[in-house]
Design a protein around this motif. Structure first.
Motif, PDB file in Angstrom:
ATOM      1  N   ARG A  98       0.847  -1.201   0.000  1.00  0.00           N
ATOM      2  CA  ARG A  98       0.000   0.000   0.000  1.00  0.00           C
ATOM      3  C   ARG A  98       0.877   1.243   0.000  1.00  0.00           C
ATOM      4  O   ARG A  98       0.434   2.316  -0.341  1.00  0.00           O
ATOM      5  CB  ARG A  98      -0.888  -0.004   1.242  1.00  0.00           C
ATOM      6  N   ARG A 123      -5.373   2.913 -14.763  1.00  0.00           N
ATOM      7  CA  ARG A 123      -6.600   2.665 -13.978  1.00  0.00           C
ATOM      8  C   ARG A 123      -7.628   1.934 -14.817  1.00  0.00           C
ATOM      9  O   ARG A 123      -8.367   1.089 -14.319  1.00  0.00           O
ATOM     10  CB  ARG A 123      -7.179   3.983 -13.457  1.00  0.00           C
ATOM     11  N   HIS A 126      -7.259  -1.734 -14.610  1.00  0.00           N
ATOM     12  CA  HIS A 126      -7.384  -2.290 -13.253  1.00  0.00           C
ATOM     13  C   HIS A 126      -6.079  -2.238 -12.479  1.00  0.00           C
ATOM     14  O   HIS A 126      -5.767  -3.149 -11.712  1.00  0.00           O
ATOM     15  CB  HIS A 126      -7.898  -3.748 -13.293  1.00  0.00           C
ATOM     16  N   TYR A 127      -5.315  -1.201 -12.665  1.00  0.00           N
ATOM     17  CA  TYR A 127      -4.140  -1.007 -11.829  1.00  0.00           C
ATOM     18  C   TYR A 127      -4.508  -0.132 -10.637  1.00  0.00           C
ATOM     19  O   TYR A 127      -5.320   0.788 -10.752  1.00  0.00           O
ATOM     20  CB  TYR A 127      -3.018  -0.316 -12.611  1.00  0.00           C
ATOM     21  N   ARG A 128      -3.916  -0.423  -9.487  1.00  0.00           N
ATOM     22  CA  ARG A 128      -4.034   0.434  -8.311  1.00  0.00           C
ATOM     23  C   ARG A 128      -2.787   1.295  -8.274  1.00  0.00           C
ATOM     24  O   ARG A 128      -1.677   0.766  -8.354  1.00  0.00           O
ATOM     25  CB  ARG A 128      -4.136  -0.425  -7.046  1.00  0.00           C
ATOM     26  N   TRP A 141      -4.563  -4.888  -9.486  1.00  0.00           N
ATOM     27  CA  TRP A 141      -5.249  -5.029  -8.191  1.00  0.00           C
ATOM     28  C   TRP A 141      -6.703  -5.333  -8.405  1.00  0.00           C
ATOM     29  O   TRP A 141      -7.317  -4.773  -9.293  1.00  0.00           O
ATOM     30  CB  TRP A 141      -5.062  -3.729  -7.396  1.00  0.00           C
ATOM     31  N   PRO A 142      -7.358  -6.112  -7.563  1.00  0.00           N
ATOM     32  CA  PRO A 142      -6.748  -6.784  -6.417  1.00  0.00           C
ATOM     33  C   PRO A 142      -6.293  -8.209  -6.710  1.00  0.00           C
ATOM     34  O   PRO A 142      -5.558  -8.802  -5.949  1.00  0.00           O
ATOM     35  CB  PRO A 142      -7.886  -6.815  -5.391  1.00  0.00           C
TER      36      PRO A 142
END
Lengths: 376, 254
Positions: A98, A123, A126-128, A141-142
């Motif tokens: 994190r 984003r 689906h990237y954090r 992620w996730p």
């Protein structure tokens, strides 16, 4: 250093490879069944014929009992320990992820994109993204972080279940249960019953029983011309009997000494939708050994040879395996998690990259990212 | 059997020719020669597929002439080693989108190598007249499922082997595994995981220690090492992936 060595991917890979080699050897060499059983004697004669003088050396090396060998169990134990440590490491890393970490690889320019555009594109895939504009870290992620966790959790669960089964459970194979009879399982309080007619298997609580194979059971008698029962013998050492019950797990022989006959019963392949399990009866005269008759077994009156008439009736048997596995309800979810995790790891691998803006130019580090227009 | 020998022999010859053409190719890439290699490999694949169909037809005809249902013939073909070898080598030889760099046409050799070896093994079996009749009787049409699943995994594994070998020979390749390797591993994971789960539910143990289950489990473990191995050096991952797919092929065919 010890922790790093114990949690390294290289160590897991080496252990897996060693276990894989052991399993492949076990799959190709005939493994020994339990000592003292009829199957062991048959196995022993087969390997002697196959490997000749090398049999003793191969047996001493443990090549015929790979899975039961101390070396294999040591490798499994080391793998289990390694997986537990890695599971703890993965949980900790997922929490630490994190906060962005400094990349250990070189930065490279990413021309034609601004920082905001890059963030939007990542984003959308689906990237954090975590961190400040001076250093951004992007992870799938996730699920990409979850799949390795599932693999380790599932493997640990499966191995814990196997350990429980090994310590507290038991497994029996090759149990012959005749139709309509109940068999008490040796060395246990459990029993299994094969219902007559339906062939349905029932058993005591707490065990799992499975019919591996079904076949014919033959009740054999012989009478002379006056209708008196003739004695039958299965071997020279066995006591004569008026009737024999023979489970045709393999070819069966018996002799009618008073008539000078030896009878061989051979079960033929059959399919479940056909009710009859065909059996071939071959009759040889002694002492010449000449085949004097061959026919399909039929109920009631059988073939007559001289003064002797052979009588047969047929039922069926089931070859049953029975297991008491207290770890089963740990192993089942473990297997599901392991399978799901392995699938996810292959289909959706972890990807991490970093972004920063230096003197108006966007730079990236880590894996190449097709999402940002880089080549593979 | 004569037709089989002709088909298998011709296919082997064509594959050997394609390999020879690839060996002679070099930078700069010759588009015409590469197209010729693809055409030759495609024809070889068609011949191998025809050989597999011949065996399937013979088994089905034998089954139906004996009053048995058609699926008995299909099962007989599936458990016949020659059929599996022909089918796997046919799919492995099919020209597809090569994931090798255009400047490295010699890697086509490695892409075609598994198909050539498998077709050669099938030809040897046909010449030695190994019996094609199955030695086991299926108990129901559902028993087709497992041999079909193993065959499907083997087919993908043959493509994965070629792709992994080609990446192994490529200098500067990343550690990323070929898509065929990922597909093969996914298929094998489903097969091994499904078998273990079914065995746990029906028998109470993850596996019955039947020889083919143990071999497939070993192949899955070996292939799993490719996913655990570090990305650097890149060749290590590709070598492990090639080993895993090769072991799966051996487990399924021997």
């Amino acid at each position: 250093m010890v922790w790093q060595a114990g949690t390294s991917a290289g160590l897991v890979a080496a252990l897996l490879l060693s276990l894989a080699v052991a399993l492949i050897v076990a799959g190709w060499l005939p493994q020994a069944p339990g000592e003292g059983t009829a199957a062991y004697a048959k196995w022993r004669s087969q390997v002697q014929a196959q490997f000749g003088p090398a049999t003793g050396a191969m047996q001493a090396l443990g090549l015929f009992s790979v899975v039961q060998s101390p070396g294999f169990r040591l490798l499994l134990s080391l793998l289990a320990g390694c997986l537990v440590l890695r599971l703890a490491e993965l949980v900790s890393a997922a929490w630490r992820g994190r906060r962005p970490l400094q990349p250990a690889v070189a930065w490279r320019p990413l021309p034609g994109l601004s920082l905001e555009e890059a963030k939007e594109r990542l984003r959308a895939h689906h990237y954090r993204i975590a961190g400040q504009p001076l250093l951004l870290q992007a992870d799938r992620w996730p699920w990409a972080d979850t799949w390795p966790l599932l693999v380790h959790l599932g493997a640990v669960g499966l191995m814990a279940g196997m350990l429980m089964a090994h310590v507290f459970g038991w497994h029996l194979e090759g149990l012959v249960v005749r139709s309509g009879e109940t068999l008490a399982l040796p060395g246990t309080d459990a029993w299994v019953t094969l219902a007559e007619g339906t062939g349905r298997l029932t058993h005591s609580d707490g065990i799992v029983a499975y019919v591996e194979q079904r076949g014919p059971t033959v009740l054999a008698r012989a009478v002379d011309s006056a209708g008196s029962l003739l004695a039958l013998q299965q071997s020279a050492e066995s006591e004569p009997a008026n009737e024999l019950v023979l489970d045709l797990v393999e070819d069966q022989f018996f002799a009618v000494p008073e008539a000078g006959l030896v009878v061989r019963l051979v079960a033929q392949p059959h399919r479940p939708e056909i009710d009859i399990m065909p059996v071939v009866v071959q009759v040889y005269e002694t002492p010449s050994g000449r085949l004097i008759g061959e026919s399909q077994l039929a109920d009631q009156a059988g073939p007559t040879f001289g003064e002797a008439t052979l009588l047969f009736s047929q039922t069926s048997y089931g070859l049953v395996s029975a297991t008491s596995n207290p770890g089963r309800w740990l192993a089942i979810p473990g297997t599901c998690l392991l399978t799901a995790g392995a699938l996810g790891t292959a289909l959706d691998p972890r990807r991490r990259l970093w972004l920063r803006e230096v003197a108006g130019e966007l730079q990236t580090a880590g894996r190449s990212s097709p999402e940002l227009g880089e080549g593979v | 059997m004569g037709l089989l020998t002709v088909a298998a022999g011709t296919a082997c010859g064509l594959l050997a020719g394609a390999v020879a053409l690839s060996v002679r190719s070099g930078p700069p890439p010759d588009a015409g020669r590469r197209q010729a290699i693809r055409v030759v490999a495609g024809v070889a694949a068609a011949l191998l597929l025809a050989a597999a169909v011949i065996i399937l037809w013979e088994q089905c005809r034998e089954a139906t002439s004996g009053g048995e249902p058609l699926w008995i013939g299909a099962f007989g073909a599936l458990v016949t080693r020659q059929f599996r070898l022909f089918l796997i080598s046919a799919v492995a030889a099919l020209p597809g989108r090569s994931n090798t760099a255009a400047s490295e046409p010699r890697k086509d050799v490695l892409l075609l190598l598994p198909s050539l070896l498998l077709a050669g093994a099938a030809l040897i079996l046909v010449i030695n007249a190994e019996p094609t009749a199955p030695d086991c009787v299926p108990h129901g049409a559902a028993e087709l499922a497992r041999p079909l699943a193993v065959l499907g995994c083997s087919v993908i594994a043959a493509r994965a082997l070629g792709a992994s070998l080609a990446r192994l020979a490529a200098p500067g390749e990343s550690g990323r595994l070929a898509p065929a390797a990922a597909a093969g591993y996914v298929a094998l994971t489903l097969l091994v995981g499904g078998t273990a789960l079914a065995s746990l539910l029906l028998r109470g143990t993850p596996w019955g220690l039947a020889a083919d289950e143990v071999r497939l489990g070993g192949a899955w473990m070996a292939w799993s090492t490719a996913w655990f191995a570090p990305r650097r050096p890149a060749r290590l991952r590709q070598a492990l992936s090639a080993s895993g797919s090769a072991l799966l092929l051996l487990a399924a065919l021997l």
